[in-house]
Write a protein that holds these residues in place. Structure first.
Motif, PDB file in Angstrom:
ATOM      1  N   GLU A 163       4.106  28.897  17.766  1.00 26.05           N
ATOM      2  CA  GLU A 163       2.711  29.117  17.426  1.00 26.05           C
ATOM      3  C   GLU A 163       2.501  28.584  16.011  1.00 26.05           C
ATOM      4  N   SER A 166       7.417  31.417  19.068  1.00 24.15           N
ATOM      5  CA  SER A 166       6.492  32.225  19.853  1.00 24.15           C
ATOM      6  C   SER A 166       7.231  33.331  20.593  1.00 24.15           C
ATOM      7  N   ASP A 176      -0.333  27.031  20.490  1.00 23.80           N
ATOM      8  CA  ASP A 176       1.027  27.397  20.896  1.00 23.80           C
ATOM      9  C   ASP A 176       1.514  26.297  21.821  1.00 23.80           C
TER      10      ASP A 176
END
Length: 225
Positions: A184, A216, A81
């Motif tokens: 991510e 994300s 991430d």
């Protein structure tokens, strides 16, 4: 629910077709997928399942059968991430490169622009794959003219080599000016190397090709990507 930015349907289909049929139902239970979807996948042509059903099953299979690692110590498959700067919203049949840095790790993900969600090439276009190191080498040698505005200086083309490509990737990542999005991802590693900066700090450069990239739901520390 995931908000996808990039899904490589070519990789999804290639990997999905290699999953043994007897494992599909077990994987669906482990991944908490709809068993009706898996029933269709087992009893009828696999193409009847949606891209996202296949992606969920492929991800479950990779997690089960492979050592899926973290981006700072990448194995063949790795997650991360990161605040990614995305270059490549030019030609739908061109490359895209997503890059970001976390501490001493710089990640560069190369793929095909037609896999960007909402940016598909027309159905009659001969789609080209950009998910390999040769594409990275060509891209670092000759940045497309329509990308130039995304950099803080004009890119000076030069022939890259395996020894210098890590330096070129770092230069590319540090030159991009487009704002980052916190994402991510799950990716296949293409290469890994190190760069020692003038101040003596050693950076790890990880080059991969993404299976998927999503926005994300997490907020990075400090509230910035």
């Amino acid at each position: 629910m995931r908000y996808y930015l990039y899904v490589s349907t070519v990789k999804v289909d290639m990997l999905y077709e290699q999953i043994p049929p007897k494992l599909l139902r077990r994987l669906a239970v482990e991944a908490r997928l709809d068993l009706k979807v898996v029933s269709v996948a087992v009893q009828s042509p696999r193409a009847d399942t949606s891209t996202y059903d296949r992606l969920d099953l492929v991800e479950a299979y990779l997690d089960r059968e492979f050592d899926v690692s973290w981006m700072s110590e990448p194995a063949a498959w790795f997650r991360g991430d990161l605040g990614l700067r995305i270059a490549g919203y030019g030609e739908a049949n061109g490359p895209t490169l997503m890059t970001g840095r976390d501490g001493d790790t710089v990640v560069a993900l190369i793929g095909s622009a037609h896999h960007l969600i909402g940016y598909q090439a027309s159905s009659d276009m001969n789609k080209v794959s950009y998910s390999g190191l040769p594409s990275m080498f060509r891209l670092l040698q000759d940045i497309p003219p329509e990308w130039e505005y995304q950099f803080n200086g004009r890119w000076r083309a030069r022939m890259p080599s395996r020894e210098s490509v890590t330096h070129d990737v770092l230069h590319f990542a540090e030159s991009l000016t487009v704002p980052p999005m916190y994402c991510e991802f799950l990716a296949r590693q293409l290469m890994r190397g190190t760069v020692t900066r003038e101040d003596g700090r050693e950076l790890t450069i990880v080059v991969g090709t993404p299976l998927y990239v999503t926005m994300s739901d997490q907020t990075p520390e400090g509230g910035e990507a």
